[in-house]
Scaffold this active site. Structure first.
Site, PDB file in Angstrom:
ATOM      1  N   LYS A  61      73.773 -47.531  -6.270  1.00 24.95           N
ATOM      2  CA  LYS A  61      72.801 -46.457  -6.036  1.00 24.95           C
ATOM      3  C   LYS A  61      73.431 -45.127  -6.427  1.00 24.95           C
ATOM      4  O   LYS A  61      74.479 -44.740  -5.886  1.00 24.95           O
ATOM      5  CB  LYS A  61      72.341 -46.437  -4.583  1.00 24.95           C
ATOM      6  CG  LYS A  61      71.230 -45.416  -4.327  1.00 24.95           C
ATOM      7  CD  LYS A  61      70.590 -45.611  -2.965  1.00 24.95           C
ATOM      8  CE  LYS A  61      69.498 -44.575  -2.711  1.00 24.95           C
ATOM      9  NZ  LYS A  61      68.411 -44.644  -3.722  1.00 24.95           N
TER      10      LYS A  61
ATOM     11  N   HIS B 122      73.866 -47.858   1.442  1.00 20.25           N
ATOM     12  CA  HIS B 122      73.288 -48.578   0.313  1.00 20.25           C
ATOM     13  C   HIS B 122      74.385 -49.217  -0.530  1.00 20.25           C
ATOM     14  O   HIS B 122      75.568 -48.929  -0.358  1.00 20.25           O
ATOM     15  CB  HIS B 122      72.450 -47.640  -0.568  1.00 20.25           C
ATOM     16  CG  HIS B 122      71.078 -47.378  -0.031  1.00 20.25           C
ATOM     17  ND1 HIS B 122      70.810 -46.367   0.854  1.00 20.25           N
ATOM     18  CD2 HIS B 122      69.906 -48.016  -0.245  1.00 20.25           C
ATOM     19  CE1 HIS B 122      69.518 -46.386   1.170  1.00 20.25           C
ATOM     20  NE2 HIS B 122      68.955 -47.377   0.511  1.00 20.25           N
TER      21      HIS B 122
END
Length: 238
Positions: free
Chosen positions: A137, A133
C-alpha cells in the site's frame, strides 16, 4: 455488463474473479495508466479503478471524457477529487468514489459516527486512530483512516484536523503501520485514565472490497451523477 479494470494488481485480479462469478465480462485490463489504451463506450459499461495515486485522476477523467461511468477505490489522489466530479458532471456520466467498498467497513463508518457523537461530551477521553495494511500500500494513512478521522472531526467542534503519527491537542492522530499480508485493520480508540473504548474492523481478505466495488458498478450502470456507497447500500436494503 462489460467492465474495464484499471489497475490489474492483486485487487484487480480479485475484482475480475468476483465480477465473472456474478456473470459480468472483463473487456479491458490495464496495469496502471490508461493513457495508451483506446476507450469505447459501446464496449465498456463501467470502469473500476484500483490503480495507483499517480494514475487515478488520468484514468478517471479519460473514462468520463468517453462517457464511461467510473467506480474508484484508489486513494491518495483526492486533491483532484472536486475536479474529477466537475468533469463527470460536464460529460453527463456517473461516478462513485469510496475510501473503502467493504460492506462491513461501511457499517463500521456508521458505528464510528454514532460513537463519536456519544463521546464528544466526555473531554476526559482522548481519541486516536490506527491503521495497518500490507507493505504494497503506497499511501499513508489509508483513505479509510482519513474518512474515520473526518467523521469524528465533524462531531467534535474543537477538532480542526488530523495528522500522521504526531498531533496537536486540536487534531486527531493517525498511526499507520505496514505489515506483510495484512489486508486492512482499522482501530478507533478513546482513552482515559480510567478505561479505554475501542471499535475495530479487521478485513480477512480482499474479497469484501472487491465484492463491494462490483456491486457499486452494478448500481452505477445507466445512471448519471455523483454517488456514494451510502446510495449503493440504500438500494440494497430498501
Amino acid at each position: 455488463m462489460n467492465i474495464a479494470i484499471l489497475g490489474y494488481g492483486k485487487m484487480g485480479k480479485v475484482i475480475e474473479e468476483i465480477a465473472e462469478e456474478r456473470g459480468h465480462e472483463i473487456v479491458l485490463k490495464v496495469d496502471e495508466d490508461i493513457e495508451n489504451y483506446q476507450l469505447d463506450k459501446a464496449e465498456i459499461d463501467v470502469a473500476i479503478d484500483f490503480s495507483v495515486p499517480d494514475a487515478a485522476f488520468k484514468n478517471i477523467s479519460s473514462c468520463f471524457k468517453n462517457k464511461i461511468p467510473v467506480v474508484c477505490g484508489t486513494t491518495g489522489w483526492l486533491d483532484k477529487y472536486e475536479k474529477a466530479k466537475k468533469i463527470c458532471e460536464e460529460e453527463g456520466t456517473a461516478f462513485i468514489y469510496a475510501s473503502n467498498f467493504s460492506l462491513g467497513v461501511n457499517v463500521f463508518f456508521e458505528l464510528n459516527k454514532k460513537l463519536a457523537d456519544m463521546m464528544k461530551g466526555l473531554p476526559e477521553y482522548s481519541v486516536e486512530i490506527e491503521e495497518i495494511h500490507h507493505v504494497q500500500k503506497l499511501d499513508a494513512p489509508s483513505g479509510t483512516a482519513i474518512s474515520l478521522a473526518q467523521q469524528i472531526i465533524e462531531k467534535y467542534p474543537d477538532k480542526k484536523g488530523w495528522q500522521l503519527d504526531h498531533a496537536d491537542k486540536d487534531e486527531i492522530v493517525i498511526h499507520a503501520k505496514r505489515i506483510k499480508d495484512v489486508p486492512g485493520i482499522h482501530t478507533v480508540t478513546y482513552e482515559s485514565e480510567i478505561d479505554s473504548i475501542e471499535i475495530i474492523h479487521s478485513a480477512k481478505s480482499r474479497k469484501g472490497f472487491a465484492l463491494g466495488a462490483v456491486v457499486a458498478a452494478e448500481f452505477l450502470q445507466d445512471k448519471k451523477g455523483i454517488f456514494t456507497m451510502k446510495d449503493v447500500l440504500s438500494s440494497l436494503f430498501k
